[in-house]
Enzyme design. Structure first.
Site, PDB file in Angstrom:
ATOM      1  N   CYS A  37      17.949 -29.161 129.330  1.00 40.33           N
ATOM      2  CA  CYS A  37      19.103 -29.746 128.627  1.00 40.33           C
ATOM      3  C   CYS A  37      20.333 -28.909 128.960  1.00 40.33           C
ATOM      4  O   CYS A  37      20.291 -28.067 129.867  1.00 40.33           O
ATOM      5  CB  CYS A  37      18.848 -29.852 127.125  1.00 40.33           C
ATOM      6  N   ASN A  90      19.723 -25.270 126.424  1.00 41.42           N
ATOM      7  CA  ASN A  90      18.369 -24.698 126.278  1.00 41.42           C
ATOM      8  C   ASN A  90      18.174 -23.982 124.942  1.00 41.42           C
ATOM      9  O   ASN A  90      17.435 -22.997 124.847  1.00 41.42           O
ATOM     10  CB  ASN A  90      18.026 -23.756 127.450  1.00 41.42           C
ATOM     11  N   CYS A  92      18.505 -26.303 121.861  1.00 42.58           N
ATOM     12  CA  CYS A  92      18.193 -27.391 120.919  1.00 42.58           C
ATOM     13  C   CYS A  92      17.110 -28.337 121.465  1.00 42.58           C
ATOM     14  O   CYS A  92      15.962 -28.296 121.034  1.00 42.58           O
ATOM     15  CB  CYS A  92      19.435 -28.213 120.580  1.00 42.58           C
ATOM     16  N   ARG A  93      17.472 -29.208 122.424  1.00 43.21           N
ATOM     17  CA  ARG A  93      16.557 -30.283 122.846  1.00 43.21           C
ATOM     18  C   ARG A  93      15.421 -29.822 123.743  1.00 43.21           C
ATOM     19  O   ARG A  93      14.258 -30.175 123.501  1.00 43.21           O
ATOM     20  CB  ARG A  93      17.351 -31.394 123.547  1.00 43.21           C
ATOM     21  N   SER A  94      15.728 -29.078 124.815  1.00 36.65           N
ATOM     22  CA  SER A  94      14.638 -28.752 125.750  1.00 36.65           C
ATOM     23  C   SER A  94      13.600 -27.809 125.137  1.00 36.65           C
ATOM     24  O   SER A  94      12.399 -28.005 125.380  1.00 36.65           O
ATOM     25  CB  SER A  94      15.160 -28.251 127.104  1.00 36.65           C
ATOM     26  N   ASP A 122      22.786 -35.103 121.934  1.00 29.11           N
ATOM     27  CA  ASP A 122      22.771 -33.653 121.755  1.00 29.11           C
ATOM     28  C   ASP A 122      23.002 -33.294 120.284  1.00 29.11           C
ATOM     29  O   ASP A 122      24.104 -33.523 119.763  1.00 29.11           O
ATOM     30  CB  ASP A 122      23.869 -33.043 122.620  1.00 29.11           C
TER      31      ASP A 122
HETATM   32  P1  4NP Z   1      21.150 -28.399 123.921  1.00 29.23           P
HETATM   33  O1  4NP Z   1      22.436 -28.303 122.960  1.00 29.23           O
HETATM   34  O2  4NP Z   1      21.671 -28.790 125.298  1.00 29.23           O
HETATM   35  O3  4NP Z   1      20.305 -29.477 123.336  1.00 29.23           O
HETATM   36  O4  4NP Z   1      20.500 -27.039 123.891  1.00 29.23           O
HETATM   37  C1  4NP Z   1      23.538 -27.509 123.277  1.00 29.23           C
HETATM   38  C2  4NP Z   1      23.607 -26.214 122.810  1.00 29.23           C
HETATM   39  C3  4NP Z   1      24.707 -25.422 123.100  1.00 29.23           C
HETATM   40  C4  4NP Z   1      25.733 -25.934 123.876  1.00 29.23           C
HETATM   41  C5  4NP Z   1      25.660 -27.225 124.349  1.00 29.23           C
HETATM   42  C6  4NP Z   1      24.562 -28.011 124.060  1.00 29.23           C
HETATM   43  N1  4NP Z   1      26.874 -25.134 124.180  1.00 29.23           N
HETATM   44  O5  4NP Z   1      27.790 -25.617 124.860  1.00 29.23           O
HETATM   45  O6  4NP Z   1      26.928 -23.973 123.783  1.00 29.23           O
END
Ligand code: 4NP
Length: 150
Positions: free
Chosen positions: A8, A11, A13-15, A123
């Site tokens: 994702c 890395n 939240c989702r993955s 997200d």
């Molecule tokens: P993820 O969510 O892609 O599901 O882990 C996010 C977590 C942090 C950020 C973006 C997406 N960020 O930009 O910090």
């Protein structure tokens, strides 16, 4: 052994949710030794940071264990190490291909492309809705597992 890399943007939240969900699912089905499962990010934003509290809380609420981990970025060499590189949304796929180059071995997919209703997984970093993320990841991982073991 089937090697799966979930990817994702951050890395956190989702993955990692998909990583821990699929690890639990294959464990419950007695397939643990058949799979190697990891997750990573397309960005450097959260590298070194632990799993987001929203993901930990959701997984714990459904009895899925979460280990301490540090976010890491996908690397070009991961393309050769893994059999499946599974993104959460279309923008992840574009960024994965930027990192690994061409998908000559057809390893790169969007997770919900394995389901009957192909779509992006939103997200929760932005939506705050970890319940919806979990439902989507459950649907995608179950569909993916059925496909690879059939
Ligand atoms: P993820 O969510 O892609 O599901 O882990 C996010 C977590 C942090 C950020 C973006 C997406 N960020 O930009 O910090």
């Amino acid at each position: 052994m089937i090697k799966v890399m979930f990817v994702c943007l951050g890395n956190i939240c989702r993955s990692p949710m998909a990583e821990f969900f699929l690890k639990d699912l294959v464990r419950k089905q007695g397939l643990e030794s058949e799979f190697y499962i990891e997750s990573s990010a397309t960005s450097y934003e959260e590298v070194g940071n632990d799993v987001h509290y929203g993901t930990v809380r959701k997984l714990n609420s459904v009895g899925i264990p979460v280990e301490h981990r540090e976010a890491k970025r996908l690397s070009k060499s991961d393309y050769d190490k893994f059999d499946y590189i599974l993104g959460m949304e279309e923008s992840n796929i574009r960024n994965i291909l930027r990192i690994v180059g061409q998908d000559n071995d057809n390893k790169v997919y969007r997770l919900l492309d394995f389901s009957d209703n192909p779509r992006d997984i939103a997200d929760p970093w932005y939506t705050g809705n970890f319940d919806k993320t979990y439902e989507d990841i459950l649907e995608g991982c179950k569909a993916f597992l059925e496909k690879v073991i059939s």
